[in-house]
Design a protein around this motif. Structure first.
Motif: not given
Ligand code: NAD
Length: 259
Positions: A228-253
């Motif tokens: 669920a933690d990982v899926a919430a992060t995957a939702l955040f990346f998928a729903a983010f609307p602009t190029n402001a959030l790109t080329g990033q890596s987010l650690v959930v650990s």
């Protein structure tokens, strides 16, 4: 349900099990149509059946270019496009480097890196042509940032995904296609359950010690990350609307790795 992905079309590889299955479930709850792409078609079909009418199972070995292209074409034919790709299929094989069979090294790189390349290559033209942009998400790992013994090809491949995401971020920008990497800590899935006895044997310690002294040793609270933690992060990346959030890596650990 908040419909953050209303009318979006997603392909999630390795979604018959574990992390990918949870991401597909969350995406469907948020209004997306989701293709469960997996080597194991029977398990993919079972996952799609449990998610409901907005899910379809497609057979795909991510290392096989013809199968990847055929599965993506099937999704395009059925639903008319693809907005989100989650390249998640993965396996783990552990050996000390000097004993690592070359064939197993190549298999690991094929699934984790060739799979990411082939699925991205198949989806990008559709994302570019739609004018809607898109989101490419790679399932990295804390091992995209950090190393552990016995995991040479996994660590090398997971580091490589960050480089790939940065290139897609640059090439995709003018088409509003973003690319990002999620880097989970240990999550109790079949992939990890298989490693516990293997590491116990390879390291000569008990299975309990593999969990406490190897897998969760560096976390802030001794807790596993959840699907669920990982899926919430995957939702955040998928729903983010602009190029402001790109080329990033987010650690959930649970703080295992802090940037
Ligand atoms: P899992 O074993 O539960 O699921 C993996 C799925 O991938 C399975 O359904 C399998 O059939 C599928 N698959 C394997 N090879 C494939 C291929 N060639 N083509 C298509 N599908 C294939 O594993 P999981 O733990 O959910 O792992 C998913 C991803 O998350 C992997 O990339 C893994 O490296 C990554 N990850 C897992 C953890 C963890 O602790 N579980 C941590 C960090 C990253």
């Amino acid at each position: 349900m908040s419909n953050q992905l209303q009318d979006k079309i997603a392909i999630v590889t390795g979604a018959a099990s574990g992390i990918g299955r949870e991401i597909a479930t969350v995406y469907a709850k948020e209004g997306a149509k989701v293709a469960i792409a997996d080597l194991n078609l029977a398990a993919a079909q079972a996952a799609a059946d449990s998610i409901g009418p907005n899910a379809m199972a497609v057979a795909m070995d991510v290392t096989d270019e013809a199968q990847v292209n055929a599965a993506v074409a099937q999704v395009i034919k059925t639903w008319g496009g693809v907005d989100i790709l989650v390249s998640n299929a993965g396996i783990q094989i552990v050996h000390p480097l000097e004993e690592f069979p070359f064939a197993e090294w190549k298999k690991m790189l094929a699934i984790h890196l060739d799979g990411a390349f082939l699925t991205t290559k198949a989806c990008l033209p559709h994302m570019y042509a739609s004018g809607r942009g898109g989101s490419v998400i790679y399932m990295g790992s804390v091992h995209s940032k950090e190393a552990s013994m016995l995991k040479a090809p996994y660590v090398a491949a997971k580091h490589g995904l960050i480089g790939l995401a940065k290139v897609i971020a640059k090439e995709g920008a003018k088409h509003k296609v973003r690319a990002n990497v999620i880097c989970p800590g240990f999550v109790r899935t079949p992939l990890v359950d298989k490693q516990i006895p293997e590491q116990s044997k390879a390291l000569g310690i008990s299975e309990d010690d593999v969990i406490k002294k190897v897998m969760l040793k560096e976390t802030v609270d001794g807790e596993f990350t959840t699907t669920a933690d990982v899926a919430a992060t995957a939702l955040f990346f998928a729903a983010f609307p602009t190029n402001a959030l790109t080329g990033q890596s987010l650690v959930v650990s649970h703080g295992w790795f802090m940037q």
